[in-house]
Structure formats: C-alpha cells, structure tokens
Design a protein around this motif. Structure first.
Motif, mmCIF file in Angstrom:
data_model
loop_
_atom_site.group_PDB
_atom_site.id
_atom_site.type_symbol
_atom_site.label_atom_id
_atom_site.label_comp_id
_atom_site.label_asym_id
_atom_site.label_seq_id
_atom_site.Cartn_x
_atom_site.Cartn_y
_atom_site.Cartn_z
ATOM 1 N N ALA A 102 -0.622 -1.473 -13.090
ATOM 2 C CA ALA A 102 0.487 -2.434 -13.091
ATOM 3 C C ALA A 102 0.692 -3.061 -11.720
ATOM 4 O O ALA A 102 1.777 -3.005 -11.139
ATOM 5 C CB ALA A 102 1.764 -1.729 -13.545
ATOM 6 N N VAL A 103 -0.359 -3.658 -11.191
ATOM 7 C CA VAL A 103 -0.257 -4.308 -9.882
ATOM 8 C C VAL A 103 0.172 -5.755 -10.066
ATOM 9 O O VAL A 103 -0.067 -6.374 -11.100
ATOM 10 C CB VAL A 103 -1.594 -4.254 -9.121
ATOM 11 N N LEU A 148 -1.456 4.580 -6.131
ATOM 12 C CA LEU A 148 -1.444 3.622 -7.246
ATOM 13 C C LEU A 148 -2.057 4.206 -8.510
ATOM 14 O O LEU A 148 -1.455 4.193 -9.574
ATOM 15 C CB LEU A 148 -2.191 2.342 -6.867
ATOM 16 N N GLY A 149 -3.303 4.677 -8.416
ATOM 17 C CA GLY A 149 -4.006 5.195 -9.587
ATOM 18 C C GLY A 149 -4.615 4.103 -10.438
ATOM 19 O O GLY A 149 -4.528 2.915 -10.123
ATOM 20 N N GLU A 150 -5.274 4.520 -11.506
ATOM 21 C CA GLU A 150 -5.907 3.615 -12.472
ATOM 22 C C GLU A 150 -6.819 2.605 -11.763
ATOM 23 O O GLU A 150 -6.710 1.407 -11.973
ATOM 24 C CB GLU A 150 -4.851 2.880 -13.291
ATOM 25 N N ARG A 151 -7.723 3.112 -10.953
ATOM 26 C CA ARG A 151 -8.636 2.212 -10.263
ATOM 27 C C ARG A 151 -9.905 2.923 -9.822
ATOM 28 O O ARG A 151 -9.988 4.148 -9.786
ATOM 29 C CB ARG A 151 -7.953 1.585 -9.060
ATOM 30 N N THR A 152 -10.902 2.087 -9.493
ATOM 31 C CA THR A 152 -12.174 2.549 -8.958
ATOM 32 C C THR A 152 -12.260 2.098 -7.511
ATOM 33 O O THR A 152 -12.060 0.928 -7.207
ATOM 34 C CB THR A 152 -13.362 1.957 -9.750
ATOM 35 N N VAL A 153 -12.530 3.032 -6.622
ATOM 36 C CA VAL A 153 -12.574 2.742 -5.194
ATOM 37 C C VAL A 153 -13.965 3.059 -4.656
ATOM 38 O O VAL A 153 -14.493 4.154 -4.891
ATOM 39 C CB VAL A 153 -11.523 3.570 -4.427
ATOM 40 N N THR A 154 -14.584 2.105 -3.970
ATOM 41 C CA THR A 154 -15.890 2.312 -3.356
ATOM 42 C C THR A 154 -15.695 2.742 -1.907
ATOM 43 O O THR A 154 -15.069 2.034 -1.115
ATOM 44 C CB THR A 154 -16.741 1.036 -3.393
ATOM 45 N N VAL A 155 -16.219 3.921 -1.590
ATOM 46 C CA VAL A 155 -16.108 4.476 -0.242
ATOM 47 C C VAL A 155 -17.501 4.657 0.344
ATOM 48 O O VAL A 155 -18.422 5.104 -0.358
ATOM 49 C CB VAL A 155 -15.372 5.832 -0.261
ATOM 50 N N CYS A 156 -17.663 4.316 1.629
ATOM 51 C CA CYS A 156 -18.940 4.461 2.314
ATOM 52 C C CYS A 156 -18.771 5.293 3.570
ATOM 53 O O CYS A 156 -17.723 5.264 4.216
ATOM 54 C CB CYS A 156 -19.521 3.094 2.690
ATOM 55 N N ALA A 157 -19.807 6.032 3.907
ATOM 56 C CA ALA A 157 -19.871 6.780 5.167
ATOM 57 C C ALA A 157 -21.082 6.290 5.931
ATOM 58 O O ALA A 157 -22.160 6.096 5.350
ATOM 59 C CB ALA A 157 -19.976 8.276 4.900
ATOM 60 N N SER A 158 -20.930 6.089 7.228
ATOM 61 C CA SER A 158 -22.028 5.569 8.054
ATOM 62 C C SER A 158 -22.130 6.356 9.350
ATOM 63 O O SER A 158 -21.121 6.622 10.006
ATOM 64 C CB SER A 158 -21.802 4.087 8.383
ATOM 65 N N PRO A 185 4.821 -6.484 -13.296
ATOM 66 C CA PRO A 185 6.123 -7.155 -13.178
ATOM 67 C C PRO A 185 6.041 -8.615 -13.601
ATOM 68 O O PRO A 185 4.974 -9.238 -13.512
ATOM 69 C CB PRO A 185 6.440 -7.033 -11.682
ATOM 70 N N ALA A 186 7.162 -9.149 -14.084
ATOM 71 C CA ALA A 186 7.208 -10.581 -14.407
ATOM 72 C C ALA A 186 7.019 -11.376 -13.115
ATOM 73 O O ALA A 186 7.377 -10.926 -12.027
ATOM 74 C CB ALA A 186 8.554 -10.926 -15.042
ATOM 75 N N GLU A 187 6.452 -12.568 -13.232
ATOM 76 C CA GLU A 187 6.149 -13.360 -12.045
ATOM 77 C C GLU A 187 7.402 -13.965 -11.415
ATOM 78 O O GLU A 187 7.384 -14.347 -10.250
ATOM 79 C CB GLU A 187 5.148 -14.462 -12.389
ATOM 80 N N LYS A 188 8.487 -14.066 -12.187
ATOM 81 C CA LYS A 188 9.734 -14.591 -11.625
ATOM 82 C C LYS A 188 10.912 -13.776 -12.133
ATOM 83 O O LYS A 188 10.811 -13.065 -13.145
ATOM 84 C CB LYS A 188 9.910 -16.065 -11.986
ATOM 85 N N ALA A 189 12.030 -13.870 -11.426
ATOM 86 C CA ALA A 189 13.237 -13.144 -11.820
ATOM 87 C C ALA A 189 13.788 -13.684 -13.134
ATOM 88 O O ALA A 189 13.693 -14.884 -13.424
ATOM 89 C CB ALA A 189 14.284 -13.252 -10.719
ATOM 90 N N ALA A 230 5.048 3.410 -5.009
ATOM 91 C CA ALA A 230 3.865 2.810 -5.640
ATOM 92 C C ALA A 230 4.094 1.344 -5.982
ATOM 93 O O ALA A 230 3.180 0.525 -5.885
ATOM 94 C CB ALA A 230 3.490 3.596 -6.901
ATOM 95 N N GLY A 231 5.325 0.996 -6.390
ATOM 96 C CA GLY A 231 5.617 -0.400 -6.716
ATOM 97 C C GLY A 231 5.469 -1.309 -5.507
ATOM 98 O O GLY A 231 4.939 -2.427 -5.610
#
Length: 285
Positions: A102-103, A148-158, A185-189, A230-231
């Motif tokens: 819900a971003v 947040l959750g509900e996501r895929t995150v790409t992490v790299c180590a170098s 959320p709705a885009e406007k109030a 989180a919001g």
C-alpha cells in the motif's frame, strides 16, 4: 578458511528460507585490480510476516571462498592476513526495490523503509551503503531491516579493498507487515461520505484510529510496539489527518489521526464535511 556450508551446525539443513547465490566477480574500473569470486547467503526467516513486530529482518553473509586465496596472493599491496581473505573491505548496497504493498504513487520502486542493523522509524529516504570488513573466516555480515513489507529487494555486496574487486547480488523477499492490512491512500483528501463510498467500492472496511496507529509514528498518544511509521515511509501524505471511526461522544462527528505522531488529539472529532486523507482496510482484515 572454511566455507559457509562447513560452518553450519552439525545436522543443520538449508531451508527454503536460505537463499545462496554465487556470482562470478567482474573487474571494477580500477586499473589492474584482481578479480575474486563472492558468495552471498541470505536468511530471511524473520521477514515473512512481521505484523506483530513492525519490521522484518534479513541476515546476510558475503563470503570470499577458499579458491580466492590464489588470486589474492598476487596483490602486493595486501597484508598476509588480507591475502587469506581476512580484513578486506566489503560494501553492501540496496540496488533495487519492487514494492507491491500500500505505497503511495511514485513509491513503487522506492527503497524507503529499509535500514541496516536496527529499523529506522518513518524513513522515507533510500538506505545508504554499509561498509564492513571480512572476519577471520573471510565473511562479511550485515542485517537489513524493512518496515514496509510486501516487496522484493535486490542487495549486492562488493569487495572494495585496494587492488581487489568482486561482487555478487541476491534478491530478498519481505512478507506482510502492518502496512499489508491497508489499501493505497486516495490521491486527494475526501469528505467522510466520499471516504465511506471509496472503501465500499474497494470492498474494504473503514479503519479506526487504533488501526491507523499501527502504521503511524510513535508519540505521546501512540506507544504501540509495532508502530514504526510504515505509512510515512510508504509515501502516504501527512499534511492532513486521516479519517478514523465515528465519535461515540460527539454525534455526527468522526475521529481522526495524524500519522506523523500517532495522535488522535488536537482538532479531536470533526464534522463529516471536512476534508481528510482516506485509506481503507483490505477485505480480509
């Protein structure tokens, strides 16, 4: 120098929650830097469902394997220990994020809400890189947290030690956190009647102030242990309060909540004709 598998406790098994990714290293733009392989292991058992804690955890290992010692022995700038893969500089970074929750609009690819080590409440900026060193076994460790959750995150180590380069990446899966209970959320109030209509149209429910406090920041009136803002990190607008439930003591008025501090106070219950931000609970909640 033992490998990751050799360091597992006797009888331990790699579960489906342990993802091991190996990648051939590639030369970085630094003259004749020696290339070494790198292996990443990620344990995200603590990131599958974190609604009760407010944040998910992925524990990461980056390892320089035994076969890298031959290549490291050819780097004159390194110490005796560094040629064994010990004390090398390793930088961790988040390369990408795919947010499905819900971003707010524009936050679908935002790396907000992430932090190294402990969670950072309400973090709306991207997480920086983390510099570490390999230990006596050639391993660099890091912990990535997510609110947040509900996501895929790409992490790299170098590997970033002078004269040595190598990198590897892996994808981390974060499951449901407090934000997963809500719609975008709705885009406007909206006034309260429009807020009610919107939630009905989405097949959802009207949130209460208590519901909204789980995704707001902590404050004087919000001491929930799982409230990490989180919001805010998800880009929800916070210039105005959000609609809560109808007041039990002021007929015809509705409670509201400011997600910046979790407070339902201030203006108190307000007329239904007022304009406030709208989010709804998903049907299953």
């Amino acid at each position: 120098m033992p490998t990751f598998d050799r360091r597992l406790p006797a009888g331990a098994l790699l579960s489906s929650l342990i993802a091991i990714v190996s990648a051939s290293a590639h030369a970085m733009p630094m003259g004749s830097a020696v290339k070494v392989p790198l292996t990443i292991a990620a344990d995200c058992a603590g990131a599958q469902d974190f609604r009760s804690t407010g944040y998910g955890v992925c524990r990461l290992h980056a390892e320089i394997p035994l076969e890298a010692e031959e290549a490291l022995s050819r780097v004159p700038e390194l110490t005796k220990e560094e040629r064994k893969g010990v004390g090398l500089d390793v930088v961790w970074e988040v390369r990408a994020a795919e947010n499905r929750g819900a971003v707010a609009a524009g936050f679908e690819a935002a790396a907000s809400g992430l932090a190294w080590h402990a969670p950072v409440a309400g973090r709306s900026s991207p997480v920086e890189g983390l510099w570490t060193k390999t230990d006596g076994e050639g391993i660099s460790k890091a912990t990535l947290t997510d609110i947040l959750g509900e996501r895929t995150v790409t992490v790299c180590a170098s590997v970033m030690t002078e004269g040595v380069r190598g990198s590897a990446c892996t994808k981390l899966e974060f499951g449901r956190g407090p934000l997963s209970r809500f719609t975008k959320p709705a885009e406007k109030a909206l006034d309260y009647a429009s807020h009610e209509a919107r939630c009905r149209e989405l097949g959802g429910k009207l949130p209460s102030v208590a519901d909204l406090q789980t995704v707001s920041l902590k404050g004087r009136y919000n001491a929930l242990s799982n409230a990490f803002g989180a919001g805010i990190a998800a880009g929800w607008p916070h210039d105005l309060h959000y609609w809560g439930e109808p007041s039990k003591v002021m007929p015809g008025r509705v409670r509201q909540l400011q997600i910046r501090n979790g407070s339902p106070h201030g203006a108190g219950a307000i007329p239904k004709s007022s304009l406030r931000h709208s989010v709804c609970l998903k049907p299953e909640n």
